[in-house]
Write an enzyme that holds these catalytic residues in place. Structure first.
Site, PDB file in Angstrom:
ATOM      1  N   GLU A   1     -36.222 -26.564  -4.777  1.00  0.00           N
ATOM      2  CA  GLU A   1     -36.993 -27.707  -5.290  1.00  0.00           C
ATOM      3  C   GLU A   1     -38.247 -27.329  -6.089  1.00  0.00           C
ATOM      4  O   GLU A   1     -39.345 -27.805  -5.798  1.00  0.00           O
ATOM      5  CB  GLU A   1     -37.371 -28.642  -4.132  1.00  0.00           C
ATOM      6  CG  GLU A   1     -36.137 -29.145  -3.383  1.00  0.00           C
ATOM      7  CD  GLU A   1     -36.460 -30.063  -2.211  1.00  0.00           C
ATOM      8  OE1 GLU A   1     -37.645 -30.254  -1.901  1.00  0.00           O
ATOM      9  OE2 GLU A   1     -35.520 -30.598  -1.603  1.00  0.00           O
TER      10      GLU A   1
ATOM     11  N   GLU B   1     -25.847 -29.924   0.174  1.00  0.00           N
ATOM     12  CA  GLU B   1     -26.432 -30.805   1.207  1.00  0.00           C
ATOM     13  C   GLU B   1     -25.820 -32.202   1.101  1.00  0.00           C
ATOM     14  O   GLU B   1     -26.528 -33.210   1.159  1.00  0.00           O
ATOM     15  CB  GLU B   1     -27.965 -30.873   1.041  1.00  0.00           C
ATOM     16  CG  GLU B   1     -28.625 -29.503   1.044  1.00  0.00           C
ATOM     17  CD  GLU B   1     -30.148 -29.539   1.028  1.00  0.00           C
ATOM     18  OE1 GLU B   1     -30.740 -30.606   1.239  1.00  0.00           O
ATOM     19  OE2 GLU B   1     -30.750 -28.474   0.809  1.00  0.00           O
TER      20      GLU B   1
HETATM   21  C1  XIL Z   1     -34.393 -32.072   5.905  1.00  0.00           C
HETATM   22  C2  XIL Z   1     -33.857 -32.019   7.344  1.00  0.00           C
HETATM   23  O1  XIL Z   1     -32.539 -32.501   7.357  1.00  0.00           O
HETATM   24  C3  XIL Z   1     -34.733 -32.842   8.256  1.00  0.00           C
HETATM   25  O2  XIL Z   1     -34.339 -32.676   9.617  1.00  0.00           O
HETATM   26  C4  XIL Z   1     -36.204 -32.418   8.104  1.00  0.00           C
HETATM   27  O3  XIL Z   1     -37.019 -33.267   8.866  1.00  0.00           O
HETATM   28  C5  XIL Z   1     -36.638 -32.487   6.653  1.00  0.00           C
HETATM   29  O4  XIL Z   1     -35.751 -31.689   5.862  1.00  0.00           O
HETATM   30  N1  XIL Z   1     -33.707 -31.050   0.957  1.00  0.00           N
HETATM   31  C6  XIL Z   1     -33.616 -29.869   1.643  1.00  0.00           C
HETATM   32  C7  XIL Z   1     -33.440 -29.896   3.109  1.00  0.00           C
HETATM   33  O5  XIL Z   1     -33.565 -28.800   1.013  1.00  0.00           O
HETATM   34  O6  XIL Z   1     -34.016 -28.791   3.736  1.00  0.00           O
HETATM   35  C8  XIL Z   1     -33.977 -31.179   3.724  1.00  0.00           C
HETATM   36  O7  XIL Z   1     -33.646 -31.178   5.113  1.00  0.00           O
HETATM   37  C9  XIL Z   1     -33.409 -32.375   2.997  1.00  0.00           C
HETATM   38  C10 XIL Z   1     -33.787 -32.368   1.537  1.00  0.00           C
END
Ligand code: XIL
Length: 369
Positions: free
Chosen positions: A153, A258
Site C-alpha cells: 500500500e 486478499e
Molecule cells: C486487516 C486484518 O484482516 C484485520 O484483522 C486487521 O484488524 C486490519 O488489517 N489490507 C491488508 C491487510 O494488506 O493486512 C488488512 O488486513 C486488510 C487490508
C-alpha cells in the site's frame, strides 16, 4: 415388481451416497491444482490450531497460506531490539507440514506499525530500521517462505505516492531499497508489490509506473498482489481483466492476495481497504444481521463465478488466489469499516458450511472438462 423396488432403492441410495461423498471430497485446491494456488489468510487462533474443525477445513481446501495479522511489524518487531517469532514460526511450520505455499505478509507497510517505528523521522535511522527489519525477517525464513509482500500500500488512490513515514524519511528511494534488501536476504524468494484498488485505472497507472521504476533501478519484482477487497457490483470484470493483462505485460506474475466480496452497504460508497477508515454504524448499515437473503446469496455466487471465470481465462498469468479469511465468521469485514456487522464475503459460512459461492467456483471447472 416386488424385487424391483428394493433393487431400485438400493441403486438410488448408492448413487446418492456416492454423489454426496464425491461432493464432499472435492476441494478448491484439488479442483484448481493445475491452474493456480488457492490460499486463505489465517488468524492467530487458526495458526495455533485452536479449532480442529477449522483446521481440517484449511487442510482440505487450501494449498497456500498467508498470516492475516501476526507477521505485521507491530507483532513481529514490537521494539527496536526485540523480535517476536513465536507465532510466525508456528505459521511456517504448519505450512511446511501441510506442503503449502507460504506467503509472507508484510515487510514495509505504514499501518499496523509498532509505535516506535512511527516515530522515526531521521533518514539514517529509517535506513537502519529497514535494513535490520527486512534482513532479519527474510533471512530467518530463507528458503521456507516462498513469497513476500515486500511493500504494501505505497500508493494513494490517484496513483501518487502515499506520504508514509517511509516516504517522508527517505523519499521514494525506500521502495527500491526494500526490494534490494529482500532479494539480498533470500535471492530465491518471490517478491511482490501488494495494494488495494490497483485494478482501478488511476491507481493501476501509478502501480505500473512504480513497478517499472523499481525494476529500472535494479530491484527484483516478481509479482503484483491485487488485494481484491471487492463489492458485488464493482470493480467490473473488464477493469480486472485489463489489470491482469497490463501487469503481466511487465513480465511479472499477478496474484489476487486478499479476495473477499462485501454484500453490505458501503458508507459514502467507500472503495478499497484503508484499515484506518472507520465509520459509525446504524441498523440500516447492517441489514442481514440474522440471515443472508437468498437473492443476495445468489448474487454473491454469480459474482464469484464471473471472477473465477476470468481468473481461469488468464490462469497462465495468475500465480495465486487467496481469500482473506477461511470463513464468514472470521472475516475482518464484520468489523471494517463499521464495527459489529454481519457480513458474508467468503465461500464458507459462519458454520463452516460451503455456500452457493463455493459451488459456483467448483462448477466452473466441471464445465471446463
Ligand atoms: C486487516 C486484518 O484482516 C484485520 O484483522 C486487521 O484488524 C486490519 O488489517 N489490507 C491488508 C491487510 O494488506 O493486512 C488488512 O488486513 C486488510 C487490508
Amino acid at each position: 415388481m416386488k424385487f424391483i423396488k428394493p433393487y431400485l432403492f438400493a441403486v438410488t441410495t448408492l448413487l446418492t451416497v456416492s454423489c454426496t461423498s464425491q461432493k464432499e471430497t472435492a476441494s478448491l485446491k484439488d479442483v484448481y491444482k493445475n491452474d493456480f494456488y488457492i490460499g486463505a489468510a489465517l488468524s492467530a487462533d487458526q495458526i495455533e490450531q485452536k479449532d480442529i474443525k477449522v483446521d481440517s477445513l484449511i487442510k482440505k481446501e487450501f494449498n497456500a497460506i498467508t498470516a492475516e495479522n501476526i507477521m505485521k511489524s507491530m507483532f513481529t518487531h514490537p521494539q527496536k531490539d526485540k523480535y517476536d517469532f513465536v507465532l510466525s514460526d508456528k505459521f511456517v511450520e504448519s505450512g511446511e507440514k501441510n506442503k503449502m505455499f507460504i506467503h509472507g505478509h508484510t515487510l514495509i507497510w505504514h499501518s499496523q506499525l509498532a509505535p516506535w517505528m512511527e516515530k522515526i523521522t531521521d533518514s539514517t535511522e529509517m535506513k537502519a530500521f529497514m535494513k535490520d527489519h527486512i534482513t532479519t525477517i527474510v533471512s530467518k525464513y530463507k528458503g521456507r517462505i516462498n513469497s513476500w509482500d515486500v511493500v504494501n500500500e505505497a500508493l494513494n488512490d490517484d496513483g501518487t505516492l502515499r506520504q508514509s513515514v517511509f516516504l517522508k524519511a527517505l523519499g521514494e528511494k525506500y521502495l527500491v531499497d526494500a526490494f534490494k534488501l529482500a532479494e539480498k536476504a533470500d535471492p530465491k524468494a518471490e517478491l511482490y508489490y501488494n495494494d488495494y484498488n490497483i485494478e482501478e485505472p488511476a491507481k493501476r497507472a501509478g502501480a505500473i509506473a512504480l513497478i517499472k521504476r523499481i525494476k529500472a533501478e535494479g530491484g527484483k519484482v516478481d509479482g503484483v498482489g491485487i488485494q481484491g477487497h471487492w463489492r458485488l457490483q464493482s470493480p467490473s470484470i473488464e477493469e480486472i481483466e485489463k489489470s491482469i493483462l497490463e501487469y503481466s505485460a511487465l513480465g511479472i506474475k499477478v496474484a489476487f492476495t486478499e479476495l473477499d466480496i462485501t454484500v453490505l452497504p458501503n458508507p459514502w460508497d467507500l472503495k478499497g481497504a484503508d484499515v484506518n477508515q472507520k465509520f459509525e454504524g446504524n441498523p440500516k448499515m447492517n441489514p442481514y444481521s440474522e440471515k443472508l437473503p437468498d437473492s443476495i446469496q445468489t448474487k454473491l455466487a454469480e459474482r464469484y463465478a464471473s471472477i473465477f471465470k476470468l481468473f481461469l481465462k488468464h490462469k497462465d498469468k495468475i500465480s495465486r488466489v487467496t481469500f482473506w479469511g477461511v470463513y464468514d465468521g472470521q472475516s475482518w469485514l464484520n468489523d471494517w469499516p463499521i464495527k459489529g456487522r454481519t457480513n458474508y464475503p467468503l465461500p464458507f459460512d459462519v458454520n463452516l458450511k460451503h455456500k452457493p459461492a463455493y459451488d459456483s467456483i467448483l462448477k466452473l471447472k466441471n464445465a471446463e472438462e
